[in-house]
Write a protein that holds these residues in place. Structure first.
Motif, PDB file in Angstrom:
ATOM      1  N   GLY A  67      28.575   1.889  -1.057  1.00 33.27           N
ATOM      2  CA  GLY A  67      27.788   0.981  -0.241  1.00 33.27           C
ATOM      3  C   GLY A  67      27.104   1.585   0.951  1.00 33.27           C
ATOM      4  N   LEU A  68      27.495   2.787   1.387  1.00 28.95           N
ATOM      5  CA  LEU A  68      26.843   3.411   2.524  1.00 28.95           C
ATOM      6  C   LEU A  68      25.528   4.055   2.108  1.00 28.95           C
ATOM      7  N   SER A  69      24.536   3.980   2.978  1.00 30.41           N
ATOM      8  CA  SER A  69      23.265   4.623   2.682  1.00 30.41           C
ATOM      9  C   SER A  69      22.561   4.965   3.983  1.00 30.41           C
ATOM     10  N   TYR A  70      21.688   5.959   3.905  1.00 34.08           N
ATOM     11  CA  TYR A  70      20.869   6.345   5.046  1.00 34.08           C
ATOM     12  C   TYR A  70      19.479   6.684   4.540  1.00 34.08           C
ATOM     13  N   PHE A  71      18.450   6.184   5.228  1.00 33.43           N
ATOM     14  CA  PHE A  71      17.074   6.501   4.865  1.00 33.43           C
ATOM     15  C   PHE A  71      16.263   6.799   6.118  1.00 33.43           C
ATOM     16  N   GLN A  72      15.362   7.715   5.970  1.00 29.69           N
ATOM     17  CA  GLN A  72      14.391   8.031   7.013  1.00 29.69           C
ATOM     18  C   GLN A  72      13.018   8.028   6.367  1.00 29.69           C
ATOM     19  N   GLY A  73      12.085   7.269   6.930  1.00 28.26           N
ATOM     20  CA  GLY A  73      10.745   7.251   6.366  1.00 28.26           C
ATOM     21  C   GLY A  73      10.082   5.899   6.533  1.00 28.26           C
ATOM     22  N   MET A  74       8.765   5.891   6.406  1.00 27.32           N
ATOM     23  CA  MET A  74       7.972   4.681   6.578  1.00 27.32           C
ATOM     24  C   MET A  74       8.363   3.618   5.563  1.00 27.32           C
ATOM     25  N   GLY A  75       8.731   2.432   6.048  1.00 27.23           N
ATOM     26  CA  GLY A  75       9.055   1.323   5.159  1.00 27.23           C
ATOM     27  C   GLY A  75      10.436   1.377   4.561  1.00 27.23           C
ATOM     28  N   LEU A  76      11.286   2.314   5.013  1.00 25.60           N
ATOM     29  CA  LEU A  76      12.604   2.500   4.398  1.00 25.60           C
ATOM     30  C   LEU A  76      13.743   2.088   5.320  1.00 25.60           C
ATOM     31  N   ASP A  77      13.436   1.544   6.504  1.00 25.99           N
ATOM     32  CA  ASP A  77      14.476   1.218   7.479  1.00 25.99           C
ATOM     33  C   ASP A  77      15.469   0.199   6.941  1.00 25.99           C
ATOM     34  N   GLU A  78      14.989  -0.756   6.120  1.00 22.85           N
ATOM     35  CA  GLU A  78      15.879  -1.808   5.644  1.00 22.85           C
ATOM     36  C   GLU A  78      16.880  -1.301   4.612  1.00 22.85           C
ATOM     37  N   HIS A  79      16.755  -0.031   4.211  1.00 22.91           N
ATOM     38  CA  HIS A  79      17.691   0.534   3.235  1.00 22.91           C
ATOM     39  C   HIS A  79      18.974   1.025   3.887  1.00 22.91           C
ATOM     40  N   GLN A  80      19.059   0.984   5.215  1.00 29.59           N
ATOM     41  CA  GLN A  80      20.280   1.456   5.872  1.00 29.59           C
ATOM     42  C   GLN A  80      21.453   0.573   5.460  1.00 29.59           C
ATOM     43  N   ALA A  81      22.640   1.168   5.401  1.00 29.21           N
ATOM     44  CA  ALA A  81      23.835   0.400   5.069  1.00 29.21           C
ATOM     45  C   ALA A  81      24.100  -0.652   6.137  1.00 29.21           C
ATOM     46  N   THR A  82      24.630  -1.782   5.720  1.00 26.90           N
ATOM     47  CA  THR A  82      24.947  -2.849   6.660  1.00 26.90           C
ATOM     48  C   THR A  82      26.203  -2.483   7.448  1.00 26.90           C
ATOM     49  N   PRO A  83      26.387  -3.070   8.633  1.00 26.44           N
ATOM     50  CA  PRO A  83      27.624  -2.832   9.374  1.00 26.44           C
ATOM     51  C   PRO A  83      28.868  -3.171   8.562  1.00 26.44           C
ATOM     52  N   ARG A  84      28.769  -4.190   7.720  1.00 25.22           N
ATOM     53  CA  ARG A  84      29.917  -4.563   6.890  1.00 25.22           C
ATOM     54  C   ARG A  84      30.259  -3.436   5.914  1.00 25.22           C
ATOM     55  N   ALA A  85      29.216  -2.822   5.317  1.00 22.53           N
ATOM     56  CA  ALA A  85      29.465  -1.718   4.389  1.00 22.53           C
ATOM     57  C   ALA A  85      30.063  -0.526   5.121  1.00 22.53           C
ATOM     58  N   ARG A  86      29.584  -0.271   6.350  1.00 21.08           N
ATOM     59  CA  ARG A  86      30.152   0.835   7.135  1.00 21.08           C
ATOM     60  C   ARG A  86      31.619   0.563   7.464  1.00 21.08           C
ATOM     61  N   ALA A 116       0.813  -1.216   0.000  1.00 22.85           N
ATOM     62  CA  ALA A 116       0.000   0.000   0.000  1.00 22.85           C
ATOM     63  C   ALA A 116       0.845   1.264   0.000  1.00 22.85           C
ATOM     64  N   GLN A 117       2.155   1.115   0.122  1.00 28.59           N
ATOM     65  CA  GLN A 117       3.031   2.284   0.185  1.00 28.59           C
ATOM     66  C   GLN A 117       3.422   2.740  -1.211  1.00 28.59           C
ATOM     67  N   ARG A 118       3.331   4.040  -1.418  1.00 23.31           N
ATOM     68  CA  ARG A 118       3.708   4.634  -2.694  1.00 23.31           C
ATOM     69  C   ARG A 118       4.544   5.879  -2.434  1.00 23.31           C
ATOM     70  N   TYR A 119       5.624   6.027  -3.195  1.00 24.82           N
ATOM     71  CA  TYR A 119       6.476   7.202  -3.069  1.00 24.82           C
ATOM     72  C   TYR A 119       6.723   7.824  -4.443  1.00 24.82           C
ATOM     73  N   ALA A 120       6.675   9.147  -4.481  1.00 19.14           N
ATOM     74  CA  ALA A 120       7.182   9.898  -5.628  1.00 19.14           C
ATOM     75  C   ALA A 120       8.599  10.327  -5.263  1.00 19.14           C
ATOM     76  N   VAL A 121       9.583   9.806  -5.988  1.00 16.96           N
ATOM     77  CA  VAL A 121      10.987   9.983  -5.621  1.00 16.96           C
ATOM     78  C   VAL A 121      11.627  11.058  -6.497  1.00 16.96           C
ATOM     79  N   GLU A 122      12.172  12.062  -5.858  1.00 17.68           N
ATOM     80  CA  GLU A 122      12.957  13.084  -6.549  1.00 17.68           C
ATOM     81  C   GLU A 122      14.430  12.761  -6.311  1.00 17.68           C
ATOM     82  N   ILE A 123      15.229  12.676  -7.376  1.00 16.13           N
ATOM     83  CA  ILE A 123      16.616  12.215  -7.277  1.00 16.13           C
ATOM     84  C   ILE A 123      17.574  13.318  -7.701  1.00 16.13           C
ATOM     85  N   LYS A 124      18.560  13.563  -6.881  1.00 17.84           N
ATOM     86  CA  LYS A 124      19.657  14.471  -7.206  1.00 17.84           C
ATOM     87  C   LYS A 124      20.957  13.676  -7.124  1.00 17.84           C
TER      88      LYS A 124
END
Length: 380
Positions: A120-139, A42-50
């Motif tokens: 490999g590093l990434s950070y996300f904030q938002g509903m349903g986006l927690d699993e997008h965080q970088a793994t400890p191995r990538a950090r 049910a989640q939908r996002y309009a993504v603006e990319i820079k």
């Protein structure tokens, strides 16, 4: 580079698809120049990319702020859609993610934002986006200063699509793709056939190996896992290009005038989508205006060299729709000449009709079942 924004869009799409998000075509007015529409349940996002080459906080945060404003505007046009602002950088340090996290939680705590990096590093904030965080191995890799990208390159860049077509050409029926039909044993052989630099071919083959699409036991360059390759290729191509409905000034037979228009622009115009499918004897849908692909849309009032035989048709049924090619090298190099017409090749037609609202999915499935599915077996 001029292609940085487009490449970032592809990389973000691949990142999202790997996390289970469905990549949807961006409709006119829903996104800026570089954006995506994604959906999962049910989640939908309009993504603006820079995108930026440097992962400096003093540059990333202002660009992220701009993306936030634009994403909010685009999401407001999409009904039950939430905005998501993403910045892609080639290399990010943990300190950058800390700056972005502090900024987001202080100023836009309820807004979805993200940073994706090539290392490999990434950070996300938002509903349903927690699993997008970088793994400890990538950090840990980033802290050591090593580079092991999750998405190091764009497998579906313009020239890479052309080289994919060349590798698939020997397995396609004759007359459906204008490309050499040889087998190649090295990157240098492929570069010569594709008329690209050896470095471009080498990077392309490295990406194929990394993603598991190149048969490492074959004597020649052979694609494997083709069903997955086609799925990812189709997802990467789901972007709506610029287009313009047009009419001919002279009220005469439209097919003859289109033929004249194509012949006046060799290498820079070809018939696409459903009309090309019909000409390739793979048509499945009728009633859609013919589409003509060009490198750039003609400017109304300034068109020359045959384009002055057309005028814009904002109202009423057009004679044709002129589309700007998103991948002009792949589009026009692979174009087929048949019965005096220049047509997009069968793979290009399959990609382009896939997300078209006029029964495009049906046409794409017809081409896939008849032409591309047999290629899946050839790739084991």
């Amino acid at each position: 580079s001029r292609n940085r924004g487009t490449d970032a869009e592809h990389l973000v799409a691949q990142h999202m698809a790997a996390k289970g998000w469905k990549i949807q075509p961006v409709r006119a007015g829903q996104a800026g120049r570089h954006g995506l529409a994604i959906r999962r349940g049910a989640q939908r996002y309009a993504v603006e990319i820079k995108s930026l080459a440097e992962g400096r906080a003093d540059r990333v945060i202002p660009l992220l702020s701009q993306a936030i404003l634009q994403a909010r505007s685009h999401a407001a046009q999409g009904g039950n859609t939430q905005p998501l602002a993403v910045v892609y950088v080639d290399h990010a340090a943990p300190s950058l993610l800390a700056h972005v996290q502090t900024f987001a939680k202080q100023y836009v705590p309820d807004f979805a934002v993200g940073v994706i990096s090539g290392n490999g590093l990434s950070y996300f904030q938002g509903m349903g986006l927690d699993e997008h965080q970088a793994t400890p191995r990538a950090r840990a890799r980033a802290r050591r200063g090593t580079s092991a990208p999750v998405q190091a390159g764009n497998l579906f860049s313009d020239l890479n699509q052309w080289m994919l077509k060349i590798l698939l050409a020997p397995d396609l029926p004759l007359g459906l793709l204008n490309a050499p039909r040889d087998r190649y044993h090295s990157g240098a052989d492929l570069a010569a056939a594709a008329q690209v630099s050896t470095m471009s071919a080498s990077r392309f083959l490295q990406q194929l190996r990394k993603d598991g699409f190149l048969d490492t036991s074959s004597e020649h360059l052979a694609l494997v896992r083709r069903e997955e390759l086609f799925r990812r290729w189709r997802a990467a191509a789901m972007r709506r290009p610029l287009e313009m409905p047009m009419r001919f000034l002279i009220r005469a037979a439209v097919p003859a005038q289109i033929r004249e228009l194509l012949n006046a622009h060799p290498g820079e115009a070809c018939l696409g989508l459903f009309a090309a499918a019909d000409a390739l004897q793979l048509g499945h849908v009728s009633g859609v205006p013919p589409h003509v692909y060009v490198p750039r849309l003609p400017r109304p009032g300034r068109a020359k060299g045959g384009w002055d035989m057309l005028m814009a048709a904002p109202d009423g049924p057009p004679d044709l729709i002129v589309r700007q090619a998103l991948s002009p090298q792949s589009m026009f190099r692979g174009a087929v000449h048949r019965d005096g017409l220049v047509l997009a090749d069968v793979i290009q037609v399959w990609l382009d009709v896939s997300d078209h609202p006029s029964r495009g999915a049906e046409q794409a499935d017809h081409i896939y079942q008849k032409i591309l599915l047999p290629l899946v077996g050839d790739g084991h």
